[in-house]
Design an enzyme around this catalytic site. Structure first.
Site, PDB file in Angstrom:
ATOM      1  N   SER A 142       0.843  -1.189   0.000  1.00 41.35           N
ATOM      2  CA  SER A 142       0.000   0.000   0.000  1.00 41.35           C
ATOM      3  C   SER A 142       0.879   1.239   0.000  1.00 41.35           C
ATOM      4  O   SER A 142       1.957   1.241   0.596  1.00 41.35           O
ATOM      5  CB  SER A 142      -0.886   0.008   1.255  1.00 41.35           C
ATOM      6  OG  SER A 142      -1.495   1.273   1.442  1.00 41.35           O
ATOM      7  N   TYR A 157      -2.498  -0.343  10.137  1.00 43.55           N
ATOM      8  CA  TYR A 157      -2.559  -0.931   8.789  1.00 43.55           C
ATOM      9  C   TYR A 157      -1.251  -0.708   8.043  1.00 43.55           C
ATOM     10  O   TYR A 157      -0.651  -1.642   7.491  1.00 43.55           O
ATOM     11  CB  TYR A 157      -3.734  -0.303   8.028  1.00 43.55           C
ATOM     12  CG  TYR A 157      -3.853  -0.718   6.584  1.00 43.55           C
ATOM     13  CD1 TYR A 157      -4.515  -1.896   6.230  1.00 43.55           C
ATOM     14  CD2 TYR A 157      -3.337   0.074   5.560  1.00 43.55           C
ATOM     15  CE1 TYR A 157      -4.643  -2.278   4.901  1.00 43.55           C
ATOM     16  CE2 TYR A 157      -3.458  -0.289   4.233  1.00 43.55           C
ATOM     17  CZ  TYR A 157      -4.113  -1.467   3.904  1.00 43.55           C
ATOM     18  OH  TYR A 157      -4.231  -1.838   2.586  1.00 43.55           O
TER      19      TYR A 157
END
Length: 252
Positions: A142, A157
């Protein structure tokens, strides 16, 4: 025919990756978590285009199930493709959760660890004996791990995805003795079902995200899936240990 395993392929980036990989003439073993129907729909979409796909259930947050999953994959490879190995692995399955550090529970943190970092680590470990020499792995990371343009709420995350980035490099180093390449892709804002269908529930965020993206729109799953398929292919035979941002120039 070469065969790929793609986790989390019931929707979004995983579905797109599975379809793109199949378009290039590869067989696909795809997995789904809670969305069995989505997994079956992905397999059906591949078969409608003349490909071969098998959909299997897998919870990447439950590493105790990986040995049984490997045994199932062994049976599927033998029954469907008449072989005992596979060539490509895409560690894509995951989920997103946002909360400020002060509000993040240990339960949430631990689940993120299990699904986003421990899962890919030990699933790859379990499947590695079945992978052919000269194969390839792609991990879905990501761009939340970037050093600038951070959004509050992604601390847990992004920490797991940052760990996955480091793991990608170590996998590339260790697996290179077998000619196996390992890379990661780092999507930016992409129109998927992640975050409990956040894009559907909050369509007002899309223009703001597009405005921060150099190419002027949010990403689509197909944008990411095409890069994943290319990284697995022989076109990328001299690329390993890389983390490629696929974001249309987000925060550029």
């Amino acid at each position: 025919m070469k065969v790929a395993i793609v986790t989390g392929a019931s929707s979004g980036i995983g579905r797109s990756a599975a379809i793109e990989i199949a378009k290039r003439g590869n067989g696909v073993v795809l997995t789904y978590g809670n969305n069995r129907q989505g997994g079956l729909e992905t397999a059906a979409a591949i078969e409608r285009q003349g490909g071969t796909a098998v959909a299997l259930p897998l919870d990447v947050g439950e590493s105790a199930s990986f040995a049984d999953f490997r045994d199932t994959v062994t049976d599927v490879l033998r029954d469907t493709w008449h072989r005992d190995t596979f060539d490509y692995l895409v560690n894509n399955a995951g989920f997103s959760h946002t909360s400020l550090i002060e509000d993040t529970t240990e339960e949430t943190f631990d689940r993120l660890v299990r699904v986003l970092l421990k899962g890919p680590y030990f699933l790859t470990q379990k499947l590695l004996p079945l992978m052919t020499d000269g194969g390839a792995v792609v991990n879905t990371s990501s761009n939340s791990t970037a050093s600038a343009g951070l959004e509050p709420g992604y601390s847990a995350y992004a920490s797991m995805k940052g760990g996955l980035d480091v793991l990608t490099r170590y996998m590339a180093k260790e697996f290179s003795t077998r000619g196996i390449r390992v890379n990661a892709v780092a999507p930016g804002a992409t129109r998927t079902r992640i975050g409990d269908d956040a894009f559907t529930r909050f369509p007002e965020v899309v223009p703001a995200l597009a405005a921060r993206t150099a190419l002027g729109r949010v990403g689509e799953p197909e944008d990411i899936g095409a890069v994943i398929a290319t990284l697995l292919s022989d076109e990328s035979r001299w690329v390993t240990a890389q983390n490629i941002e696929v974001s249309g120039g987000y925060n550029l």
